[in-house]
Every structure is written in structure tokens, then in C-alpha cells.
Motif scaffolding. Sequence first.
Motif, PDB file in Angstrom:
ATOM      1  N   CYS A 130       0.839  -1.216   0.000  1.00 38.57           N
ATOM      2  CA  CYS A 130       0.000   0.000   0.000  1.00 38.57           C
ATOM      3  C   CYS A 130       0.866   1.255   0.000  1.00 38.57           C
ATOM      4  O   CYS A 130       0.542   2.247  -0.673  1.00 38.57           O
ATOM      5  CB  CYS A 130      -0.940  -0.013   1.199  1.00 38.57           C
ATOM      6  N   ASP A 131       1.958   1.221   0.749  1.00 33.09           N
ATOM      7  CA  ASP A 131       2.846   2.378   0.806  1.00 33.09           C
ATOM      8  C   ASP A 131       3.462   2.666  -0.562  1.00 33.09           C
ATOM      9  O   ASP A 131       3.558   3.824  -0.977  1.00 33.09           O
ATOM     10  CB  ASP A 131       3.953   2.151   1.838  1.00 33.09           C
ATOM     11  N   VAL A 132       3.868   1.617  -1.273  1.00 36.53           N
ATOM     12  CA  VAL A 132       4.440   1.807  -2.611  1.00 36.53           C
ATOM     13  C   VAL A 132       3.410   2.453  -3.534  1.00 36.53           C
ATOM     14  O   VAL A 132       3.718   3.411  -4.260  1.00 36.53           O
ATOM     15  CB  VAL A 132       4.940   0.465  -3.189  1.00 36.53           C
ATOM     16  N   MET A 133       2.166   1.964  -3.494  1.00 37.29           N
ATOM     17  CA  MET A 133       1.126   2.570  -4.340  1.00 37.29           C
ATOM     18  C   MET A 133       0.889   4.027  -3.968  1.00 37.29           C
ATOM     19  O   MET A 133       0.778   4.897  -4.843  1.00 37.29           O
ATOM     20  CB  MET A 133      -0.179   1.792  -4.211  1.00 37.29           C
ATOM     21  N   PHE A 155      -3.911   7.379   2.275  1.00 37.50           N
ATOM     22  CA  PHE A 155      -3.407   6.037   2.581  1.00 37.50           C
ATOM     23  C   PHE A 155      -3.727   5.749   4.048  1.00 37.50           C
ATOM     24  O   PHE A 155      -3.294   6.464   4.935  1.00 37.50           O
ATOM     25  CB  PHE A 155      -1.910   5.985   2.284  1.00 37.50           C
ATOM     26  N   LEU A 156      -4.492   4.672   4.258  1.00 35.40           N
ATOM     27  CA  LEU A 156      -5.011   4.345   5.591  1.00 35.40           C
ATOM     28  C   LEU A 156      -4.516   2.975   6.063  1.00 35.40           C
ATOM     29  O   LEU A 156      -4.518   2.002   5.314  1.00 35.40           O
ATOM     30  CB  LEU A 156      -6.546   4.310   5.549  1.00 35.40           C
ATOM     31  N   ARG A 205      -2.304  -2.405 -11.674  1.00 38.12           N
ATOM     32  CA  ARG A 205      -2.819  -3.752 -11.429  1.00 38.12           C
ATOM     33  C   ARG A 205      -2.011  -4.481 -10.346  1.00 38.12           C
ATOM     34  O   ARG A 205      -2.045  -5.694 -10.247  1.00 38.12           O
ATOM     35  CB  ARG A 205      -2.932  -4.565 -12.719  1.00 38.12           C
ATOM     36  N   GLN A 206      -1.289  -3.698  -9.553  1.00 34.32           N
ATOM     37  CA  GLN A 206      -0.561  -4.212  -8.391  1.00 34.32           C
ATOM     38  C   GLN A 206       0.488  -5.266  -8.775  1.00 34.32           C
ATOM     39  O   GLN A 206       0.770  -6.190  -8.029  1.00 34.32           O
ATOM     40  CB  GLN A 206      -1.512  -4.764  -7.320  1.00 34.32           C
ATOM     41  N   LEU A 258      12.260   4.357  -8.575  1.00 39.80           N
ATOM     42  CA  LEU A 258      12.446   3.413  -7.463  1.00 39.80           C
ATOM     43  C   LEU A 258      12.098   4.050  -6.115  1.00 39.80           C
ATOM     44  O   LEU A 258      12.023   3.349  -5.104  1.00 39.80           O
ATOM     45  CB  LEU A 258      13.891   2.904  -7.423  1.00 39.80           C
ATOM     46  N   HIS A 259      11.873   5.354  -6.111  1.00 33.66           N
ATOM     47  CA  HIS A 259      11.604   6.051  -4.845  1.00 33.66           C
ATOM     48  C   HIS A 259      10.445   5.437  -4.057  1.00 33.66           C
ATOM     49  O   HIS A 259      10.557   5.264  -2.838  1.00 33.66           O
ATOM     50  CB  HIS A 259      11.363   7.540  -5.103  1.00 33.66           C
ATOM     51  N   PRO A 260       9.326   5.073  -4.685  1.00 37.53           N
ATOM     52  CA  PRO A 260       8.244   4.473  -3.894  1.00 37.53           C
ATOM     53  C   PRO A 260       8.650   3.170  -3.205  1.00 37.53           C
ATOM     54  O   PRO A 260       8.136   2.849  -2.135  1.00 37.53           O
ATOM     55  CB  PRO A 260       7.155   4.214  -4.939  1.00 37.53           C
ATOM     56  N   PHE A 261       9.566   2.432  -3.805  1.00 35.91           N
ATOM     57  CA  PHE A 261       9.988   1.152  -3.239  1.00 35.91           C
ATOM     58  C   PHE A 261      11.086   1.329  -2.181  1.00 35.91           C
ATOM     59  O   PHE A 261      11.060   0.673  -1.147  1.00 35.91           O
ATOM     60  CB  PHE A 261      10.526   0.234  -4.351  1.00 35.91           C
TER      61      PHE A 261
END
Length: 517
Positions: A31-34, A47-48, A407-408, A462-465
Amino acid sequence: MTGAAAFYVTTPIYYVNDKPHIGHAYTTLACDVMARFKRLDGFDVHFLTGTDEHGQKVEKSAETAGITPQALADINSANFRELARRLGCSNDDFIRTTEERHHLACQALWNELIRRDEIYLGHYEGWYSVRDEAFYGEDELVSGPGGTRLAPTGAPVEWVKEPSYFFRLSKWQQKLLDWYEANPDAVAPASRLNEVRSFVAGGLQDLSVSRTSFKWGIPVPGDENHIMYVWLDALTNYMTAVGYPDMKGDFARFWPEVIHVVGKDIVRFHAVYWPALLMAAELPPPRRIFAHGWWTNEGQKISKSVGNVIDPLGLIDTYGLDQLRFFLLREVPFGNDGDFSHRAMIGRMNSELANDLGNLAQRVLSMIGKNCGGKVPSPQAERSEDDRVMLSSADGLLAAVRPLIDRQAFNEVLETIWVVIRAANGYVDRQAPWALRKTDPARMETVLYVLAETIRAVATLLHPFMPSSADRMLDQLAIAANSRTFAFLGEAGRLVPGTALPTPQGVFPRFVEETAD
């Protein structure tokens, strides 16, 4: 964020009877990556995460521990809040079902369902699992030791007979089937959609939605002998957090633009009961429910009794936060079961992070530091075909990974980025800028500029990861903090020749296992 498209993503709320483990970390990180990706892509994100604190299990555990249910919930909820912090999560809210705002939302939903004649008073008689907080039909039970009956999950069941309010779930059978048909992406992956569709097509019974045999829960409005079934309470949290029952403001903005990410064991609650409850209240169901798989530990099923539960905080201490974030979302397709292996973790860290990415960044930035006076190189106007292919691969990454995030398909996002990283390493070897330094220094600067731009694109995506590691790479390219969003990828944010760069530092060291002397 005025004008930006809304994006709402939720973890399940974690049950306070559990200790945080790798499964909780996995869901939260996805969820954090998304959330991070969508923020960088210009979306207005909510984001919850949070904790589920009611139910018979909590009441019994608190009694055993000699403390109140609220005290137990306070202690264990803090553990999950700490997990989100240690994972570097960017959640906008952390909800607890013992909060007043949540009581009000649950009771408002209940009253709306009563008003629409979707709930009625009867009595419940059947098999109930305290551990699963779920009712099971006779045909769902399995045989246990000594002829005992167990839930399909292996949990003990008990015969319960008590007054109960019921939700008219049976009346929503066809509406649910129509919804699955009209929205084939609403439940994912496809195997889970098939599972819930088959369950619903097999016939639905009205759902018991209150209990009288214990007290730790949200009272039913107007009948305080009953408390709400813990799943009705828990599922409502997703609306509580965006302001329900106030239908304006955040609720109007974010509902139903929501993706619920859950473990596959709770897909029925989220993909059958929850959309039916929402439809019954004339509220739109969520955009998508994605049910991911489970982890095993070195090939063995994880179990408290076996003692092989994986502590994510211990993994962070051993391997590093960004390394763990990378591994969990790289190792297996999201939706499939995966096996956690220390050997696989170290292999990914050393081959992909240290060798592929770390080595690329370190040698390119070191060559710039040594041969370009520590400044962004000045490229020639004319570029070779190899330059153009390399740069267009880097520039094309965002368009390639956007649909994968939607699509995750996290492991495919990372593989797509790694194709470019491996191509960049091949480009370095072919172009040999260390040799060009003597024969054609202007050409060397072009090659190093193309490589620096490629590293900028890769680090941004790559920042979200891996937020911390990506920031360290972008720091070394002197990218301003406000120029690290996706809007600056490609031509919009090209490196400015002559910009002074800091002394390069390695970002991904090789992991060397300690050996006994």
C-alpha cells in the motif's frame, strides 16, 4: 490538492490479538508503494492503516492477562503503529476501531440499513469460530482430531444459539454476481474473483450481524443488549477514515476511488459481505479488492506453534529497511504465495542491488567526479544510436510501469526498471568512457551524461519502493527536493551541465554474512 485525481488505498485493519509479522509488513508495504507512486504522479492520495480492536478474542485475551480489553488494545495497537513507522510508511491516517469517530460511523451505517429494512431481529443457531470471528455452515466444517469439528481454516468451532440481528445478505446474491460481471477487475487476482463468484453463486444465507454473548464491541443503536458483529464494525473503518457519515468533503472526494489490499484469507468478507452492505445502504462498492498470498519461511508454513513466525523488525535490523522493502515486492508476483529465504534475500541484495544498481551508480558518479571536475558533464548535441536507445529506454520507464502499478504487479514494475539498469551496465561496457577519456573526452562526457540521466530516471521511479536509497542517489545528482516527482522525468527535468555534484558515496554495499571464527 485541488484538481488532482483522487486515489485511496487501505490495508486491512490489523487485529490487536496478533503480534506484527511479515504478512502485516507485506500488505502495508504494498500500500505504501502505491501511495508514494501516486503522489509522485500527481494524485491526491489518502493512505489508511490501523487496528481492529473489538471482538470476543480480545475480550478473552484481556481477561486471561488480567487487564481491560481497552488496555490490551492500547498496548497492541501501539505495536502496529510502530511497525508502520519502522517500515517507513507514508500513511495519512491510522485508525483505531475504539475511536469515537468510528463508533459514530458504524452506528450511522447500522441506522441506515435499519431504515432501509436491510436488518431484522431473529435468532442465530449454528457453528461459530471465535478465532476467525466467523460463522460456518455445516457443509464447510472439516474433521479434526478425535472426531471434533473444525472450521475450514482449522480453527475450533462452537455451537452458538442466541438472539441476533441479521443482514438480508441473501437478497443481494444476484446484484453481487451482476457486479462481478460488470466489474471483472473489482476483485483481483482472477483466482480470487473466481473463488468469491463461486461462493456467491452457491447461494447466500442472511448474515448474523450482532452478538449478545459478550460485550466488547460497538453497541447496536436502540438495543444495547447487542453489540455489532466484529466484521461489520471492522469493514466500516474504510469509510470512517474519510469522514462518513458526512457525505461531503473527503468522503465525496475519495469514495469509492479506493483499493482495499487484504490477505487472501479475508477476501470473502471484503468481496462479498462488504459490497453487499454498501449496496444495501445505496453506497458505491470499492473500486477494487486485491487479495495477496501468504509467505512461508524457508519452505515451511509459518505457525506460532512451530515457532517460525518472521519478525519484520528483525529483518530490518539485519538487512536494512530499503533492502527488505525491495525484496518483499520483488521476489514473488503480488497475489501469489511466496517463500521467505535468507539465501534468496542475500542473493537479491548482492546481485540486483549491489552489483546491478549500486555498481552502476557508483562507477558512473565516480567517473564524473574524477573526469568531469565533479560537475554534470556537457553532452554533445549529436548522439549515437546507442545513446538514443539508452536515453529513450530511461525516458519510457514511467509509461511502462504506470499500468503495472495500477494492477498491483509490483515485481513486474521492478523487473521493467531492472531491464533498463542492466541495459545501462551494458552501455557502459560498450562505450568504455574510461577509454574515451584519452581518445575523445567530449564523447566521454556525452556517454556519462546519458548514464547520469538514466540513473536519475531509475532512482526517481524506485523512490516508492526504496525511498531513502533513492533519495541518496538523487542527492548525488544534486536534484532539488521539489524536482523529484514524475513530472520532472525526461526532458522536463534534464540535468544541467556544469552543476556541481557532491563526492559520490556507495548506496548499496554487498551483504557479507558473519561467519563463526
